[in-house]
Design an enzyme around this catalytic site. Structure first.
Site, PDB file in Angstrom:
ATOM      1  N   GLU A  35      -8.737  -7.041   5.354  1.00 21.11           N
ATOM      2  CA  GLU A  35      -7.221  -7.704   4.320  1.00 21.11           C
ATOM      3  C   GLU A  35      -6.722  -8.680   5.280  1.00 21.11           C
ATOM      4  O   GLU A  35      -6.208 -10.218   5.032  1.00 21.11           O
ATOM      5  CB  GLU A  35      -5.893  -6.828   3.728  1.00 21.11           C
ATOM      6  CG  GLU A  35      -5.823  -6.046   4.823  1.00 21.11           C
ATOM      7  CD  GLU A  35      -5.998  -4.442   5.515  1.00 21.11           C
ATOM      8  OE1 GLU A  35      -5.075  -4.382   5.718  1.00 21.11           O
ATOM      9  OE2 GLU A  35      -6.727  -4.410   5.331  1.00 21.11           O
ATOM     10  N   SER A  45       0.409  -1.047  -0.042  1.00 21.97           N
ATOM     11  CA  SER A  45      -0.016  -0.130   0.016  1.00 21.97           C
ATOM     12  C   SER A  45       0.568   1.158  -0.034  1.00 21.97           C
ATOM     13  O   SER A  45       0.743   2.226  -0.722  1.00 21.97           O
ATOM     14  CB  SER A  45      -0.791  -0.637   0.874  1.00 21.97           C
ATOM     15  OG  SER A  45      -1.609  -1.006   1.062  1.00 21.97           O
ATOM     16  N   ARG A  76      -4.707 -13.850  -0.627  1.00 22.24           N
ATOM     17  CA  ARG A  76      -5.271 -13.870   1.301  1.00 22.24           C
ATOM     18  C   ARG A  76      -5.213 -15.003   1.606  1.00 22.24           C
ATOM     19  O   ARG A  76      -4.848 -15.714   2.676  1.00 22.24           O
ATOM     20  CB  ARG A  76      -5.515 -13.249   1.486  1.00 22.24           C
ATOM     21  CG  ARG A  76      -5.724 -11.381   1.596  1.00 22.24           C
ATOM     22  CD  ARG A  76      -4.294 -11.065   2.210  1.00 22.24           C
ATOM     23  NE  ARG A  76      -4.080  -9.723   1.926  1.00 22.24           N
ATOM     24  CZ  ARG A  76      -2.959  -8.838   2.382  1.00 22.24           C
ATOM     25  NH1 ARG A  76      -2.218  -9.789   3.017  1.00 22.24           N
ATOM     26  NH2 ARG A  76      -2.264  -7.776   2.514  1.00 22.24           N
ATOM     27  N   HIS A 133     -13.357  -7.910  -3.130  1.00 28.06           N
ATOM     28  CA  HIS A 133     -11.708  -7.984  -3.883  1.00 28.06           C
ATOM     29  C   HIS A 133     -11.378  -9.135  -4.570  1.00 28.06           C
ATOM     30  O   HIS A 133     -12.218  -9.049  -6.057  1.00 28.06           O
ATOM     31  CB  HIS A 133     -11.187  -8.246  -2.384  1.00 28.06           C
ATOM     32  CG  HIS A 133     -11.248  -7.206  -1.636  1.00 28.06           C
ATOM     33  ND1 HIS A 133     -10.466  -7.219   0.050  1.00 28.06           N
ATOM     34  CD2 HIS A 133     -11.571  -6.455  -1.310  1.00 28.06           C
ATOM     35  CE1 HIS A 133     -10.621  -6.022   0.359  1.00 28.06           C
ATOM     36  NE2 HIS A 133     -11.536  -5.049   0.312  1.00 28.06           N
TER      37      HIS A 133
END
EC number: 2.5.1.19
Length: 430
Positions: A312, A26, A384, A339
């Site tokens: 997340e 990020s 993830r 997502h």
């Protein structure tokens, strides 16, 4: 098609490891966009090198920004005139598909955007509508999603826009990052349900201020960026705290200890919520100037947690909950259906497939631990999900994780780091 399968390694005893994390995705991508708009050369120290950040680098280079590697660890970013025609591959990177179009409005020429097949299903309407409102020409196929084309005119008038950012905070961040170069700057107002992941907007505001940009966020759910020059940056990228989740969770489920050096005492990263989450689940959590250390009992406690601002973390927290000593409730994450995949449906399907009791709710999951067994943990091209599957497999023999290479989106060395941790090796710093 999935590229491979990975037999998740099983821990033979308590994990005792130090895990050096790569930089934050990020932060890396926010700094890259700001550096592309800077008035001089910027230096990013220890940026993340992953699929998402390389897609951002490729997008900026396609627009005329020079980005070179120096000293084997850093990137030098030399801004230049933004020009088209250009084609931008967004992959499955939300940062690229939402941060670069506002920048492309400042280019001179057409800039075409497309990405992976699933990227075409990710929400884009709020930012495309906002760009049109501030004077950017956007041509799409009749659906407010990828693919689309920005007809850059070399300048953007700017102004005030009202958007619904309830499906992604990236819509706000994307507009703010380029707004200092808009003729009138920009004022963004949110109107709609709760904005997810507000810490990511706070991260954007702090990055803008680091570059000397005047940002007013004093009014709730309203952000104002004044037109100004953007200063060059010389910054070291913090470790990616969200990518620490599965490593720290490994200490919790094995009754071990994991240390992450360099954990910042103060940060805007949403992943810092791990400290409170793991503490509530019964772990011992200690932060000092050397970093963060987590120790566990081997059996986490069930939890009732709202992950709206740190969504997340949901896949790894859900995996932890499936290994807990009692029921758990994860709330506030309806937006993660949009997502990389529908994460709520994916987690229900995969954890249920290994024996857990999982009920999918409108905005989360209710998880009832049951004896788990081996099986294939499908990952849906979602990094993830790979991490969640690895955690379950750490204490559940026979778990095979599908398509581990998809973790290259944010952590290309994950499998090697994870395997080294389980084996008790001390890998070289990332």
């Amino acid at each position: 098609m999935p590229s491979a399968e990975w037999a998740a390694p099983v821990a033979e005893g308590p994990i005792d490891a130090t895990v050096v994390l790569p930089g934050s995705k990020s932060l890396t991508n926010r700094y890259l966009v700001l550096a592309a708009l800077g008035r001089d050369v910027s230096r990013l120290r220890r940026p993340l090198r992953s699929r998402d950040t390389r897609l951002m680098v490729g997008a900026l280079q396609a627009l005329g920004v020079d980005i070179t590697e120096v000293d084997g660890t850093d990137w030098l970013i030399t801004p230049g005139d933004l020009t088209g025609p250009a084609s931008i591959d967004c992959g499955l990177a939300g940062n690229v598909m939402r941060f670069v179009p506002p920048l492309a409005g400042l280019a001179l020429g057409e800039v075409h955007f497309d990405g992976d097949a699933h990227a075409r299903r990710r929400p884009m309407a709020p930012i495309l509508t906002a760009l049109r409102a501030v004077g950017v020409s956007v041509e799409d196929t009749g659906s407010p999603a990828l693919p689309f084309t920005i007809a850059g005119r070399g300048a953007v008038p700017g102004g005030t826009v009202t958007i619904d950012a309830s499906t992604s905070s990236q819509f706000v961040s994307g507009l703010l990052l380029s707004a200092a170069r808009y003729e009138r700057g920009i004022t963004v107002r949110h109107a709609g349900q709760q904005v997810p992941s507000l810490p990511h907007i706070e991260m954007t505001v702090e990055a803008l201020r680091d570059a000397g940009v005047d940002v007013d966020d004093s009014q709730s759910l309203t952000w104002r960026v004044e037109p100004s020059e953007v200063n060059a940056l010389d910054v070291t990228v913090e470790p990616d705290l969200s990518n620490a989740a599965q490593f720290l969770a490994a200490a919790v489920v094995t009754g071990g200890r994991v240390h992450v050096p360099g954990w910042p005492v103060r940060t805007t990263q949403a992943g810092d919520a791990l400290r409170d989450i793991l503490d509530e689940m019964g772990a011992t959590v200690h932060l000092d100037r050397a970093g963060l250390t987590v120790s566990g009992s081997g059996r986490p406690s069930g939890i009732d947690v709202d992950l709206h601002d740190a969504s997340e973390l949901t896949p790894v927290v859900a995996a932890l909950c499936a290994l807990a000593d009692g029921p758990s409730l994860i709330r506030g994450v309806a937006h993660i259906r949009g997502h990389e995949t529908d994460r709520l449906a994916a987690l229900r399907t995969e954890l249920t497939g290994l024996g857990a009791g999982v009920e999918e709710l409108s905005d989360g999951l209710r998880i009832t631990p049951r004896p788990l067994h081996g099986g294939t943990f499908h990952t849906y091209a979602d990094h993830r999900m790979v991490m969640a599957g690895a955690l379950v497999g750490l204490v559940t023999p026979g778990v095979v994780v599908e398509d581990p290479d998809t973790v290259g989106k944010t952590m290309p060395d994950f499998v090697q780091l994870w395997s080294a941790m389980v084996a008790g090796e001390r890998p070289a710093p990332a």
